[in-house]
Design a protein around this motif. Sequence first.
Motif, PDB file in Angstrom:
ATOM      1  N   ASP A   1      21.120 -55.387  28.028  1.00  0.00           N
ATOM      2  CA  ASP A   1      20.605 -56.618  27.418  1.00  0.00           C
ATOM      3  C   ASP A   1      19.549 -56.341  26.350  1.00  0.00           C
ATOM      4  O   ASP A   1      18.969 -57.265  25.807  1.00  0.00           O
ATOM      5  CB  ASP A   1      20.000 -57.517  28.502  1.00  0.00           C
ATOM      6  N   LEU A   2      19.304 -55.059  26.070  1.00  0.00           N
ATOM      7  CA  LEU A   2      18.291 -54.703  25.080  1.00  0.00           C
ATOM      8  C   LEU A   2      18.724 -55.155  23.693  1.00  0.00           C
ATOM      9  O   LEU A   2      19.872 -54.978  23.303  1.00  0.00           O
ATOM     10  CB  LEU A   2      18.078 -53.194  25.091  1.00  0.00           C
ATOM     11  N   LEU A   3      17.783 -55.737  22.953  1.00  0.00           N
ATOM     12  CA  LEU A   3      17.999 -56.168  21.571  1.00  0.00           C
ATOM     13  C   LEU A   3      19.037 -57.276  21.466  1.00  0.00           C
ATOM     14  O   LEU A   3      19.600 -57.510  20.390  1.00  0.00           O
ATOM     15  CB  LEU A   3      18.399 -54.995  20.677  1.00  0.00           C
ATOM     16  N   ARG A   4      19.294 -57.958  22.551  1.00  0.00           N
ATOM     17  CA  ARG A   4      20.267 -59.049  22.514  1.00  0.00           C
ATOM     18  C   ARG A   4      19.799 -60.129  21.552  1.00  0.00           C
ATOM     19  O   ARG A   4      18.609 -60.423  21.444  1.00  0.00           O
ATOM     20  CB  ARG A   4      20.446 -59.642  23.906  1.00  0.00           C
ATOM     21  N   GLY A   5      20.752 -60.733  20.869  1.00  0.00           N
ATOM     22  CA  GLY A   5      20.426 -61.763  19.881  1.00  0.00           C
ATOM     23  C   GLY A   5      20.472 -61.231  18.470  1.00  0.00           C
ATOM     24  O   GLY A   5      20.420 -61.998  17.512  1.00  0.00           O
ATOM     25  N   SER A   6      20.569 -59.904  18.340  1.00  0.00           N
ATOM     26  CA  SER A   6      20.697 -59.262  17.040  1.00  0.00           C
ATOM     27  C   SER A   6      22.020 -58.515  16.984  1.00  0.00           C
ATOM     28  O   SER A   6      22.620 -58.208  18.015  1.00  0.00           O
ATOM     29  CB  SER A   6      19.541 -58.287  16.802  1.00  0.00           C
ATOM     30  N   ASP A   7      22.475 -58.214  15.778  1.00  0.00           N
ATOM     31  CA  ASP A   7      23.669 -57.393  15.620  1.00  0.00           C
ATOM     32  C   ASP A   7      23.218 -55.944  15.706  1.00  0.00           C
ATOM     33  O   ASP A   7      22.493 -55.451  14.842  1.00  0.00           O
ATOM     34  CB  ASP A   7      24.328 -57.677  14.271  1.00  0.00           C
ATOM     35  N   ARG A   8      23.624 -55.264  16.738  1.00  0.00           N
ATOM     36  CA  ARG A   8      23.160 -53.913  17.017  1.00  0.00           C
ATOM     37  C   ARG A   8      24.361 -52.974  17.080  1.00  0.00           C
ATOM     38  O   ARG A   8      25.471 -53.392  17.402  1.00  0.00           O
ATOM     39  CB  ARG A   8      22.409 -53.897  18.349  1.00  0.00           C
ATOM     40  N   ALA A   9      24.133 -51.725  16.803  1.00  0.00           N
ATOM     41  CA  ALA A   9      25.214 -50.743  16.873  1.00  0.00           C
ATOM     42  C   ALA A   9      24.606 -49.354  16.932  1.00  0.00           C
ATOM     43  O   ALA A   9      23.494 -49.121  16.461  1.00  0.00           O
ATOM     44  CB  ALA A   9      26.152 -50.857  15.669  1.00  0.00           C
ATOM     45  N   GLY A  10      25.363 -48.448  17.503  1.00  0.00           N
ATOM     46  CA  GLY A  10      24.946 -47.057  17.539  1.00  0.00           C
ATOM     47  C   GLY A  10      25.470 -46.312  16.328  1.00  0.00           C
ATOM     48  O   GLY A  10      25.738 -46.906  15.278  1.00  0.00           O
ATOM     49  N   ILE A  11      25.650 -45.026  16.473  1.00  0.00           N
ATOM     50  CA  ILE A  11      26.042 -44.200  15.336  1.00  0.00           C
ATOM     51  C   ILE A  11      27.445 -44.547  14.846  1.00  0.00           C
ATOM     52  O   ILE A  11      27.781 -44.350  13.671  1.00  0.00           O
ATOM     53  CB  ILE A  11      25.933 -42.696  15.690  1.00  0.00           C
ATOM     54  N   ARG A  12      28.293 -45.097  15.716  1.00  0.00           N
ATOM     55  CA  ARG A  12      29.643 -45.482  15.285  1.00  0.00           C
ATOM     56  C   ARG A  12      29.613 -46.671  14.334  1.00  0.00           C
ATOM     57  O   ARG A  12      30.571 -46.908  13.606  1.00  0.00           O
ATOM     58  CB  ARG A  12      30.516 -45.787  16.501  1.00  0.00           C
TER      59      ARG A  12
END
Length: 209
Positions: free
Chosen positions: A79-90
């Motif tokens: 649930d971390l950073l929920r509400g934002s568009d988040r992504a890892g290295i991919r």
Amino acid sequence: MTAEAIVAGWKSRLVTLADNPEYVFVDTPQELIDQYRARLITFSGCRDAELEAVEARVGGRFPAVFRHYLLDMGEACGDLLRGSDRAGIRGFDRLREDAREIVDDVGGAWNLPTDAAIVLTHQGYTFDYVRAIGGFDSAVMRWSDGKPDEATQVAATFADYVDAHLRLMERNHRSDCERGGYYLTLHPGGGGRRVYPAHNSGDRALDSR
């Protein structure tokens, strides 16, 4: 503290929140309940080769704490950073493209360093990033449409940045618990609703994705 221990601590705090919910499910199929709870404690990252390939492209190495975040939970971070568009290295290229669109929309100057990895974009007006400058940890920078020609530092380190998000989640959790919590309904077609007890102030819809 090692980078591995720092990231493990973040996951532990997220699991603790998920294991002590401030809500009770009502009128929600068990399948949706299981899916919701699983999302809160699902963590996955990229492979070493994927991370190293991006670092080779940008000609740098991401700081140790950010690297372990990417490897352990960059692709799924509960649930971390929920509400934002988040992504890892991919999502490295996609989020950079999204950031470019955000800047272009307000006619800002595109000054994002070539070694910057976008941590998240938010509501189409801001994005945060970390640079591949090596070391143990480094600052998190933010561009927003309020200052379209420059970025500002929002955290001295990525560890501080994540900790601030977690502390806000924990404060909100305590506040909801102190108010008696709420009833949570998830809809099969997506979305849901929080209904607070009568002594609290109304209810609210939510995006349950």
